[in-house]
Design a protein around this motif. Structure first.
Motif, PDB file in Angstrom:
ATOM      1  N   THR A  75       0.819  -1.206   0.000  1.00  0.00           N
ATOM      2  CA  THR A  75       0.000   0.000   0.000  1.00  0.00           C
ATOM      3  C   THR A  75       0.860   1.267   0.000  1.00  0.00           C
ATOM      4  N   ALA A  76       2.100   1.149   0.441  1.00  0.00           N
ATOM      5  CA  ALA A  76       2.995   2.317   0.467  1.00  0.00           C
ATOM      6  C   ALA A  76       3.354   2.803  -0.936  1.00  0.00           C
ATOM      7  N   THR A  77       3.257   1.917  -1.946  1.00  0.00           N
ATOM      8  CA  THR A  77       3.702   2.291  -3.297  1.00  0.00           C
ATOM      9  C   THR A  77       2.661   2.075  -4.388  1.00  0.00           C
ATOM     10  N   VAL A  78       1.864   1.024  -4.298  1.00  0.00           N
ATOM     11  CA  VAL A  78       0.992   0.643  -5.419  1.00  0.00           C
ATOM     12  C   VAL A  78      -0.096   1.674  -5.730  1.00  0.00           C
ATOM     13  N   PRO A  79      -0.783   2.268  -4.750  1.00  0.00           N
ATOM     14  CA  PRO A  79      -1.791   3.281  -5.109  1.00  0.00           C
ATOM     15  C   PRO A  79      -1.231   4.414  -5.971  1.00  0.00           C
ATOM     16  N   LYS A  80      -0.034   4.867  -5.652  1.00  0.00           N
ATOM     17  CA  LYS A  80       0.592   5.914  -6.461  1.00  0.00           C
ATOM     18  C   LYS A  80       0.955   5.370  -7.848  1.00  0.00           C
ATOM     19  N   LEU A  81       1.380   4.108  -7.906  1.00  0.00           N
ATOM     20  CA  LEU A  81       1.688   3.473  -9.188  1.00  0.00           C
ATOM     21  C   LEU A  81       0.453   3.412 -10.073  1.00  0.00           C
ATOM     22  N   LEU A  82      -0.694   3.080  -9.498  1.00  0.00           N
ATOM     23  CA  LEU A  82      -1.947   3.026 -10.253  1.00  0.00           C
ATOM     24  C   LEU A  82      -2.318   4.409 -10.776  1.00  0.00           C
ATOM     25  N   ASP A  83      -2.102   5.415  -9.958  1.00  0.00           N
ATOM     26  CA  ASP A  83      -2.376   6.794 -10.372  1.00  0.00           C
ATOM     27  C   ASP A  83      -1.486   7.204 -11.541  1.00  0.00           C
ATOM     28  N   ILE A  84      -0.226   6.788 -11.483  1.00  0.00           N
ATOM     29  CA  ILE A  84       0.729   7.120 -12.547  1.00  0.00           C
ATOM     30  C   ILE A  84       0.314   6.501 -13.876  1.00  0.00           C
ATOM     31  N   CYS A  85      -0.226   5.279 -13.827  1.00  0.00           N
ATOM     32  CA  CYS A  85      -0.611   4.579 -15.057  1.00  0.00           C
ATOM     33  C   CYS A  85      -1.734   5.292 -15.803  1.00  0.00           C
ATOM     34  N   LEU A  86      -2.604   6.001 -15.082  1.00  0.00           N
ATOM     35  CA  LEU A  86      -3.761   6.623 -15.717  1.00  0.00           C
ATOM     36  C   LEU A  86      -3.603   8.119 -15.958  1.00  0.00           C
ATOM     37  N   SER A  87      -2.768   8.772 -15.165  1.00  0.00           N
ATOM     38  CA  SER A  87      -2.662  10.229 -15.244  1.00  0.00           C
ATOM     39  C   SER A  87      -1.466  10.656 -16.072  1.00  0.00           C
ATOM     40  N   GLN A  88      -1.605  11.825 -16.674  1.00  0.00           N
ATOM     41  CA  GLN A  88      -0.500  12.386 -17.453  1.00  0.00           C
ATOM     42  C   GLN A  88       0.612  12.872 -16.534  1.00  0.00           C
ATOM     43  N   VAL A  89       0.224  13.560 -15.472  1.00  0.00           N
ATOM     44  CA  VAL A  89       1.199  14.110 -14.528  1.00  0.00           C
ATOM     45  C   VAL A  89       0.773  13.737 -13.113  1.00  0.00           C
ATOM     46  N   VAL A  90       1.666  13.083 -12.376  1.00  0.00           N
ATOM     47  CA  VAL A  90       1.416  12.720 -10.981  1.00  0.00           C
ATOM     48  C   VAL A  90       2.520  13.327 -10.139  1.00  0.00           C
ATOM     49  N   THR A  91       2.133  14.121  -9.166  1.00  0.00           N
ATOM     50  CA  THR A  91       3.115  14.817  -8.330  1.00  0.00           C
ATOM     51  C   THR A  91       3.038  14.331  -6.888  1.00  0.00           C
ATOM     52  N   ILE A  92       4.081  14.633  -6.147  1.00  0.00           N
ATOM     53  CA  ILE A  92       4.132  14.358  -4.719  1.00  0.00           C
ATOM     54  C   ILE A  92       4.985  15.440  -4.079  1.00  0.00           C
ATOM     55  N   SER A  93       4.570  15.929  -2.931  1.00  0.00           N
ATOM     56  CA  SER A  93       5.344  16.958  -2.252  1.00  0.00           C
ATOM     57  C   SER A  93       6.660  16.377  -1.753  1.00  0.00           C
ATOM     58  N   VAL A  94       7.618  17.249  -1.505  1.00  0.00           N
ATOM     59  CA  VAL A  94       8.921  16.787  -1.014  1.00  0.00           C
ATOM     60  C   VAL A  94       8.751  16.081   0.326  1.00  0.00           C
ATOM     61  N   SER A  95       7.952  16.674   1.219  1.00  0.00           N
ATOM     62  CA  SER A  95       7.722  16.034   2.521  1.00  0.00           C
ATOM     63  C   SER A  95       6.994  14.710   2.364  1.00  0.00           C
ATOM     64  N   GLY A  96       6.022  14.654   1.425  1.00  0.00           N
ATOM     65  CA  GLY A  96       5.322  13.404   1.167  1.00  0.00           C
ATOM     66  C   GLY A  96       6.239  12.346   0.597  1.00  0.00           C
ATOM     67  N   CYS A  97       7.190  12.763  -0.229  1.00  0.00           N
ATOM     68  CA  CYS A  97       8.158  11.845  -0.827  1.00  0.00           C
ATOM     69  C   CYS A  97       9.066  11.248   0.245  1.00  0.00           C
ATOM     70  N   ILE A  98       9.539  12.100   1.155  1.00  0.00           N
ATOM     71  CA  ILE A  98      10.406  11.623   2.237  1.00  0.00           C
ATOM     72  C   ILE A  98       9.635  10.679   3.162  1.00  0.00           C
ATOM     73  N   THR A  99       8.360  10.999   3.393  1.00  0.00           N
ATOM     74  CA  THR A  99       7.522  10.129   4.230  1.00  0.00           C
ATOM     75  C   THR A  99       7.342   8.766   3.582  1.00  0.00           C
ATOM     76  N   GLN A 100       7.072   8.768   2.267  1.00  0.00           N
ATOM     77  CA  GLN A 100       6.931   7.501   1.553  1.00  0.00           C
ATOM     78  C   GLN A 100       8.229   6.700   1.607  1.00  0.00           C
ATOM     79  N   TYR A 101       9.346   7.398   1.411  1.00  0.00           N
ATOM     80  CA  TYR A 101      10.653   6.750   1.503  1.00  0.00           C
ATOM     81  C   TYR A 101      10.810   6.066   2.857  1.00  0.00           C
ATOM     82  N   TYR A 102      10.494   6.772   3.924  1.00  0.00           N
ATOM     83  CA  TYR A 102      10.692   6.216   5.262  1.00  0.00           C
ATOM     84  C   TYR A 102       9.817   4.993   5.495  1.00  0.00           C
ATOM     85  N   PHE A 103       8.532   5.097   5.177  1.00  0.00           N
ATOM     86  CA  PHE A 103       7.640   3.972   5.444  1.00  0.00           C
ATOM     87  C   PHE A 103       7.942   2.781   4.540  1.00  0.00           C
TER      88      PHE A 103
END
Length: 319
Positions: A75-103
Motif C-alpha cells: 500500500t505504500a507504493t501501489v496506489p501511487k503506481l496506479l495513479d501514474i498509469c492513468l494520469s498524465q502528470v502525478v506529483t508528490i510533495s517533497v515532505s510526502g516523498c520523504i515520508t513515503q521513503y521512510y515507510f
C-alpha cells in the motif's frame, strides 16, 4: 553546490512507465488485480490465524505478522503506481516523498528481520524439537514480533533524517514510480555523499545480515532433514519449511539485486522493473505460497468456512 540563487523544489513529478495510453491502461488493470488479490490473500491469512485457535502458535503468529506487513508494504507504493498509469502528470510533495521513503524502507527492513526470525523459529522447531516450546513460547514469539517491527522502523530513521535536510533545486522529475533512494539522491543539489553512504550502509547491513541469518538457519534445517532416517519424515519436515524457503528466495533475490550495489552504479529502467517484483508481485506470492503449500492453513480455512456456512444456514432457518 551553491543554491542561494536557485529556486527550491516543493514537489516532484513521477515519470513512472512511459508509453502510449492503451499500454498504461493495460498495466493499470494488471497492477490493480494483483494489488486487490494481494490485499484479499493477506487479509484472509490474518483472519484464519485469528479465527482458528490451532493456528495460534509462534509459526502462524509470525505468518500473521508477515501478512499484515505485506498489506502496508504494498500500500505504500501501489496506489501511487496506479495513479501514474492513468494520469498524465502525478506529483508528490517533497515532505510526502520523504515520508513515503521512510515507510517503504521501514516495511522492507521489518520484512527482512521478520523473515530471519521465521527462519530461526523453523530452526528451533526442526533442530531442537524437545526444547522448542521452552525456547519459542508465545511470550517470546510476541517479543520477536515486536522487535522486528521496532528494529525495522529504527533502521531507516538516520538516512531519512539526513534526506529531510537536503535541498532540491531541480530538475523535479523522479525516474521511478515511488520515492526510492537513488532517484531522490540524484535530484538533490546538496552534497549527498554522507546520506548516500549512510543509506547504503544501513540497507546493506539489514539485508545481508538478515539474509545470512536466514540462510544459516535454513542450512542447519537441511542438514537435520538429511540426517532423518525415514523418507516420510524427511518429506514431512521439508514441507514445513519449503514455503518459507520459496518466499525468502524470491524476496531476497530481488532486493539484493536492487539495493546491494555501489552507489554510482544504478540503471533506473532495470531498477523500476525489479521494483515491480518486490513491491507488487511478492506481496501476492507470499499468501499464495503459504496457503497452497501449507496443509494446516488449508485445513483451518475449510473449518472456518464450514463454521461460517453453518452459522449462516442456522440464521436463515431461524428467519
Amino acid at each position: 553546490m551553491d543554491i542561494t540563487n536557485q529556486t527550491r523544489v516543493t514537489e516532484f513529478i513521477f515519470l513512472g512507465f512511459p508509453g502510449v495510453l492503451h499500454l498504461r491502461i493495460t498495466l493499470f488493470v494488471i497492477f490493480l488485480i494483483v494489488y486487490l488479490l494481494s490485499l484479499m490473500g493477506n487479509t484472509l491469512i490474518i483472519f484464519i490465524v485469528l479465527m482458528d485457535i490451532t493456528l495460534q502458535t509462534p509459526m502462524y503468529i509470525f505468518l500473521g505478522n508477515l501478512s499484515f506487513l505485506e498489506i502496508w508494504y504494498t500500500t505504500a507504493t501501489v496506489p501511487k503506481l496506479l495513479d501514474i498509469c492513468l494520469s498524465q502528470v502525478v506529483t508528490i510533495s517533497v515532505s510526502g516523498c520523504i515520508t513515503q521513503y521512510y515507510f517503504f524502507f521501514s516495511m522492507g527492513a521489518t520484512e527482512c528481520i521478520l523473515l530471519a526470525v521465521m527462519a530461526y523459529d523453523r530452526y528451533l522447531a526442526i533442530c531442537s524439537p524437545l526444547h522448542y516450546s521452552l525456547l519459542m513460547s508465545i511470550r517470546m514469539c510476541l517479543r520477536f514480533s515486536a522487535g522486528s517491527w521496532i528494529g525495522g522502523f529504527i533502521a531507516p530513521l538516520p538516512p531519512t533524517i539526513l534526506i529531510s535536510h537536503l535541498n532540491f533545486c531541480g530538475p523535479q522529475k523522479i525516474n521511478h514510480f515511488f520515492c526510492d533512494s537513488d532517484p531522490i539522491f540524484k535530484l538533490s543539489c546538496s552534497d549527498t555523499l554522507l546520506v548516500e553512504t549512510l543509506g547504503y550502509t544501513c540497507t546493506s547491513v539489514v539485508i545481508l545480515s538478515s539474509f545470512l541469518l536466514t540462510m544459516s538457519s535454513n542450512g542447519y534445517i537441511v542438514v537435520t532433514i538429511i540426517k532423518l532416517s525415514s523418507q516420510k519424515a524427511q518429506k514431512k519436515t521439508f514441507s514445513t519449511c519449503a514455503s518459507h524457503l520459496t518466499v525468502v528466495s524470491i524476496y531476497y533475490g530481488t532486493i539484493i539485486f536492487a539495493y546491494v550495489h555501489p552507489p554510482a552504479k544504478h540503471n533506473f529502467t532495470i531498477g523500476k522493473v525489479i521494483s515491480v517484483f518486490y513491491c507488487v508481485v511478492t506481496p501476492l506470492v507470499n499468501p499464495l505460497i503459504y496457503t497452497l503449500r501449507n496443509k494446516d492453513v488449508k485445513t483451518a480455512f475449510r473449518k472456518v468456512l464450514a463454521r461460517k456456512i453453518l452459522l449462516l444456514t442456522t440464521n436463515m432457518q431461524r428467519i
